[in-house]
Design a protein around this motif. Structure first.
Motif, PDB file in Angstrom:
ATOM      1  N   ASP A  75     -40.772   8.905  34.490  1.00 42.84           N
ATOM      2  CA  ASP A  75     -41.961   9.720  34.773  1.00 42.84           C
ATOM      3  C   ASP A  75     -43.190   8.836  34.925  1.00 42.84           C
ATOM      4  O   ASP A  75     -44.034   9.079  35.797  1.00 42.84           O
ATOM      5  CB  ASP A  75     -42.190  10.754  33.665  1.00 42.84           C
ATOM      6  CG  ASP A  75     -41.144  11.861  33.665  1.00 42.84           C
ATOM      7  OD1 ASP A  75     -40.354  11.947  34.641  1.00 42.84           O
ATOM      8  OD2 ASP A  75     -41.101  12.634  32.686  1.00 42.84           O
ATOM      9  N   GLU A  79     -45.509   8.556  38.174  1.00 44.56           N
ATOM     10  CA  GLU A  79     -46.962   8.778  38.080  1.00 44.56           C
ATOM     11  C   GLU A  79     -47.731   7.554  38.567  1.00 44.56           C
ATOM     12  O   GLU A  79     -48.727   7.678  39.289  1.00 44.56           O
ATOM     13  CB  GLU A  79     -47.353   9.109  36.627  1.00 44.56           C
ATOM     14  CG  GLU A  79     -48.820   9.386  36.420  1.00 44.56           C
ATOM     15  CD  GLU A  79     -49.319  10.646  37.127  1.00 44.56           C
ATOM     16  OE1 GLU A  79     -50.550  10.813  37.204  1.00 44.56           O
ATOM     17  OE2 GLU A  79     -48.512  11.452  37.614  1.00 44.56           O
ATOM     18  N   ARG A  82     -47.551   7.508  42.256  1.00 42.63           N
ATOM     19  CA  ARG A  82     -48.448   8.531  42.800  1.00 42.63           C
ATOM     20  C   ARG A  82     -49.895   8.060  42.739  1.00 42.63           C
ATOM     21  O   ARG A  82     -50.645   8.191  43.704  1.00 42.63           O
ATOM     22  CB  ARG A  82     -48.291   9.840  42.036  1.00 42.63           C
ATOM     23  CG  ARG A  82     -49.126  10.995  42.599  1.00 42.63           C
ATOM     24  CD  ARG A  82     -49.055  12.224  41.699  1.00 42.63           C
ATOM     25  NE  ARG A  82     -49.699  12.022  40.434  1.00 42.63           N
ATOM     26  CZ  ARG A  82     -51.016  12.065  40.224  1.00 42.63           C
ATOM     27  NH1 ARG A  82     -51.837  12.279  41.224  1.00 42.63           N
ATOM     28  NH2 ARG A  82     -51.514  11.883  39.018  1.00 42.63           N
ATOM     29  N   LEU A  83     -50.276   7.496  41.586  1.00 41.46           N
ATOM     30  CA  LEU A  83     -51.655   7.023  41.428  1.00 41.46           C
ATOM     31  C   LEU A  83     -51.962   5.888  42.398  1.00 41.46           C
ATOM     32  O   LEU A  83     -53.041   5.853  42.991  1.00 41.46           O
ATOM     33  CB  LEU A  83     -51.904   6.574  39.989  1.00 41.46           C
ATOM     34  CG  LEU A  83     -51.975   7.693  38.952  1.00 41.46           C
ATOM     35  CD1 LEU A  83     -52.057   7.113  37.548  1.00 41.46           C
ATOM     36  CD2 LEU A  83     -53.138   8.628  39.215  1.00 41.46           C
TER      37      LEU A  83
END
Length: 156
Positions: A75, A79, A82-83
């Motif tokens: 995860d 993340e 994505r960031l």
């Protein structure tokens, strides 16, 4: 009694036994030891089952913790990705916005300069027209003055 207590009892029986004459061997109460061993046999399966269950439960908890840890790491990677993706999109958007702002400023400067040049041309044209009008007015006044002088001379 639990397994350890039974083993301690066996140990006590052995230590309390009397040594045989001129030997390191001891005489033990056979019935007492057999009773303790029998009791040990009865208790041992429960303790083994409990130890096996504890081991299996420990393994299950460790596997679950490992899976949870892997999920947290995965995860976090998602993340982070994505960031980073958002960050690169943000950087690209900022670059485009800066370019658009620079283009808009350049276009505004071009329009402003065009407006100034147009206004200057209009003022120059108006000035020329006013100059011509003033010259015409001056000519008209001279003609009027000449006519007035001519009328004055003829009346004298």
């Amino acid at each position: 009694m639990d397994v350890l207590e039974i083993l301690n009892e066996i140990e006590d029986v052995v230590e309390a036994s009397k040594p045989a004459l001129f030997s390191s061997k001891i005489a033990i109460d056979k019935e007492e030891i057999l009773d303790l061993v029998s009791e040990l046999r009865l208790k041992l399966p429960d303790d083994i089952k409990q130890a096996t269950w504890i081991k299996e439960e420990r393994d299950r908890i460790l596997n679950e913790a490992k899976l949870d840890g892997q999920k947290v790491v995965n995860d976090a990677k998602v993340e982070l990705s994505r960031l980073l993706s958002e960050d690169s999109v943000m950087i690209e958007a900022q670059k485009r916005a800066a370019q658009m702002l620079a283009d808009a400023k350049k276009q505004a400067a071009t329009i402003t300069l065009g407006s100034i040049e147009y206004s200057d041309k209009m003022l120059t044209d108006t000035q020329e027209k006013l100059k011509n009008i003033i010259e015409t007015l001056n000519d008209n006044r001279r003609q009027l003055n000449d006519m007035a002088a001519s009328v004055k001379r003829t009346n004298q």
